[in-house]
Design a protein around this motif. Structure first.
Motif, PDB file in Angstrom:
ATOM      1  N   ALA A  16     -13.126 -45.313   5.065  1.00 49.99           N
ATOM      2  CA  ALA A  16     -14.291 -45.397   4.187  1.00 49.99           C
ATOM      3  C   ALA A  16     -14.859 -44.013   3.925  1.00 49.99           C
ATOM      4  CB  ALA A  16     -15.355 -46.297   4.798  1.00 49.99           C
ATOM      5  N   SER A  17     -15.440 -43.828   2.763  1.00 48.67           N
ATOM      6  CA  SER A  17     -16.034 -42.542   2.391  1.00 48.67           C
ATOM      7  C   SER A  17     -17.357 -42.329   3.124  1.00 48.67           C
ATOM      8  CB  SER A  17     -16.260 -42.497   0.878  1.00 48.67           C
ATOM      9  OG  SER A  17     -16.944 -41.316   0.504  1.00 48.67           O
ATOM     10  N   ASN A  18     -17.722 -41.068   3.315  1.00 46.48           N
ATOM     11  CA  ASN A  18     -19.017 -40.705   3.879  1.00 46.48           C
ATOM     12  C   ASN A  18     -19.976 -40.180   2.815  1.00 46.48           C
ATOM     13  OD1 ASN A  18     -18.283 -41.264   6.607  1.00 46.48           O
ATOM     14  ND2 ASN A  18     -17.160 -39.330   6.670  1.00 46.48           N
ATOM     15  N   ASP A  19     -19.551 -40.245   1.558  1.00 47.47           N
ATOM     16  CA  ASP A  19     -20.341 -39.713   0.453  1.00 47.47           C
ATOM     17  C   ASP A  19     -21.287 -40.798  -0.069  1.00 47.47           C
ATOM     18  OD1 ASP A  19     -21.381 -38.555  -1.813  1.00 47.47           O
ATOM     19  OD2 ASP A  19     -19.461 -37.925  -2.643  1.00 47.47           O
ATOM     20  N   ASP A  20     -22.574 -40.649   0.225  1.00 48.98           N
ATOM     21  CA  ASP A  20     -23.550 -41.667  -0.163  1.00 48.98           C
ATOM     22  C   ASP A  20     -23.734 -41.780  -1.671  1.00 48.98           C
ATOM     23  OD1 ASP A  20     -24.115 -42.578   2.384  1.00 48.98           O
ATOM     24  OD2 ASP A  20     -25.677 -41.073   2.720  1.00 48.98           O
TER      25      ASP A  20
END
Length: 376
Positions: free
Chosen positions: A144-148
Motif C-alpha cells: 500500500a502507498s504511504n502518500d496521503d
C-alpha cells in the motif's frame, strides 16, 4: 460513578482503547476516553476518531453506575505506571479520582455531552479466523502507498464473493493480493470496499491475535463503515470512497520460467547488500543454473556479491529491484522457499512462497514487483 477493577484488566483495556485516539485531534474532546459503568458490572471504554472508533468491555465491581469522559492518553500512561493492585475510580464534581494502593491522582473530566455517539452497524456479517486475517492483512499492506494525497492507493481493497475474501494493495511499483476464506451469514454475499491500509493493519494486529473475528459490513448505504469484533473488543472503521483501479490483470497469465531460492538465505544476503547500496540504487539478481548471484553497491566505497543455491527452470536471467521493496516482499512470506516467476527481464516478477524446493507454489498470496531497468 464509582468502580473497582483489577489493575491488569483495566490497564489493558485503557491501553487498547487509547490506541485510536488521534495524535492531533481536531477537537479537544477527541483526546478523551469514555468510561461507562453499568449496574450489571459491565465497564465499557470507547474512543473516537473520524476514521475509526474503538470499544472494549470489561467486568468489575460497579459500586455506582455512571459515565465520564477523561483524557485518554494521560489515563493510559498513569494506569500502566500504577502498582499491580486493585484500582478504585470515582467521579464527583467534574473530577475523576484514581486510588491504587498508596497512589492517588485526580483528573478533570471533559464535557461528555459534546462527545460523538458510537456508530451502530446494521448489515451483513461473517466470521474469519483471526490469525489468517492478521497474516493476510500484514502480507498485503506492504504494497500500500504511504502518500496521503492518493486516498485510493493508501487503502486496501477488500473484495467479498461468498465464502472468499481477497485483499489487494498497490503503490504503482508493487502489487499484492491475499486470498482467504471466511464464514458469511449470507453465502451469496458480494461486496467491494476500501479501508485505509494503516488502520486495517492496526485492527488486524490487535484483534486477529485474540481469536475469530466477526466482520460486519454496513448495507444501509448511510454510514460507510465496517466493523470488526472479537471477545468484547470492537473497531469500526470508515470506508474510503472511490473505485479501486483494475489491477488484477497486471498479473501475467503465464510465465517463461521461474527460480526457487531458500527464503531466509536470500533475505539475509539482501540485508547485507543493503548496507552498501546507496539510496535509490538497486540490487541486482543474476539467476544462472544452480545459483543466484546477488550484487549490491556500484560506487568506489563498497560492493557486495553473494552466491546462493537456487533452482532455475529457464535460461539465465538478470533483474534489478528496489532492495527495500524486495526485502518487504520476502519478509511478508513465512514459507521456507520463495519462487520468483518471470516473463522477461523488463517485465514484473511475481513472488510466491512454497513449502520446499520441489513443491508447487502457494498462490494464496502473490506479490508483483516492478524491476528497475537501469543497472550495471
Amino acid at each position: 460513578m464509582k468502580i473497582r477493577c483489577e489493575h491488569d484488566v483495566f490497564s489493558e483495556a485503557v491501553t487498547w482503547a487509547a490506541r485510536t485516539i488521534p495524535t492531533r485531534p481536531s477537537l479537544p474532546i477527541l483526546s478523551g476516553i469514555k468510561l461507562d459503568a453499568s449496574e450489571d458490572g459491565t465497564i465499557a471504554l470507547s474512543s473516537y476518531d473520524p476514521d475509526i472508533t474503538s470499544y472494549v468491555e470489561i467486568f468489575g465491581e460497579v459500586i455506582e453506575p455512571g459515565t465520564i469522559l477523561i483524557h485518554g492518553r494521560l489515563l493510559s500512561e498513569y494506569v500502566r505506571a500504577l502498582p499491580k493492585q486493585q484500582i478504585l475510580l470515582s467521579s464527583e464534581g467534574g473530577k475523576l479520582d484514581i486510588v491504587c494502593g498508596s497512589s492517588r491522582m485526580s483528573m478533570t473530566s471533559m464535557p461528555i455531552e459534546d462527545y460523538p455517539q458510537q456508530a451502530e452497524l446494521n448489515g451483513l456479517s461473517g466470521t474469519i479466523n483471526g490469525a489468517d486475517f492478521h497474516n493476510a492483512v500484514a502480507q498485503t499492506v506492504v504494497a500500500a502507498s504511504n502518500d496521503d494525497t492518493l486516498p485510493l492507493l493508501v487503502s486496501l481493497c477488500i473484495e467479498i464473493k461468498g465464502e472468499k475474501i481477497s485483499l489487494t494493495a498497490t503503490d504503482r511499483y508493487r502489487l499484492a493480493i491475499s486470498e482467504l476464506s471466511w464464514k458469511p451469514e449470507d453465502p451469496t454475499m458480494e461486496a467491494k470496499i476500501l479501508v485505509r491500509g494503516s488502520r486495517l493493519s492496526d485492527i488486524a494486529k490487535s484483534l486477529g491475535t485474540i481469536g475469530d473475528v466477526k466482520i460486519t459490513l454496513d448495507t444501509s448505504g448511510r454510514t460507510g463503515m465496517i466493523g470488526f469484533e472479537t471477545r468484547g473488543r470492537k473497531n469500526i472503521a470508515r470506508l474510503i470512497d472511490g473505485d479501486y483501479p483494475q489491477v488484477r490483470q497486471l498479473f501475467p497469465d503465464s510465465f517463461n520460467g521461474y527460480a526457487v531460492v531458500d527464503r531466509i538465505a536470500m533475505l539475509d544476503a539482501l540485508k547485507r547488500a543493503r548496507l552498501v547500496v546507496e539510496k535509490h540504487a538497486a540490487v541486482v539478481l543474476n539467476f544462472v543454473e544452480g545459483q543466484l548471484i546477488l550484487r549490491g553497491g556500484q560506487n568506489d566505497n563498497a560492493q557486495t556479491s553473494e552466491e546462493i543455491e537456487a533452482y532455475l527452470s529457464c535460461d539465465p536471467i538478470t533483474m534489478a529491484f528496489n532492495p527495500s521493496y524486495l526485502q518487504d516482499g520476502l519478509t511478508s512470506l513465512s514459507d521456507p522457499y520463495v519462487r520468483l516467476s518471470f516473463t522477461s527481464e523488463s517485465r514484473p516478477v511475481v513472488i510466491t512462497g512454497q513449502d520446499d524446493k520441489d513443491s508447487e507454489d502457494n498462490t494464496d498470496y502473490r506479490l508483483l514487483l516492478m524491476p528497475i531497468h537501469q543497472y550495471k
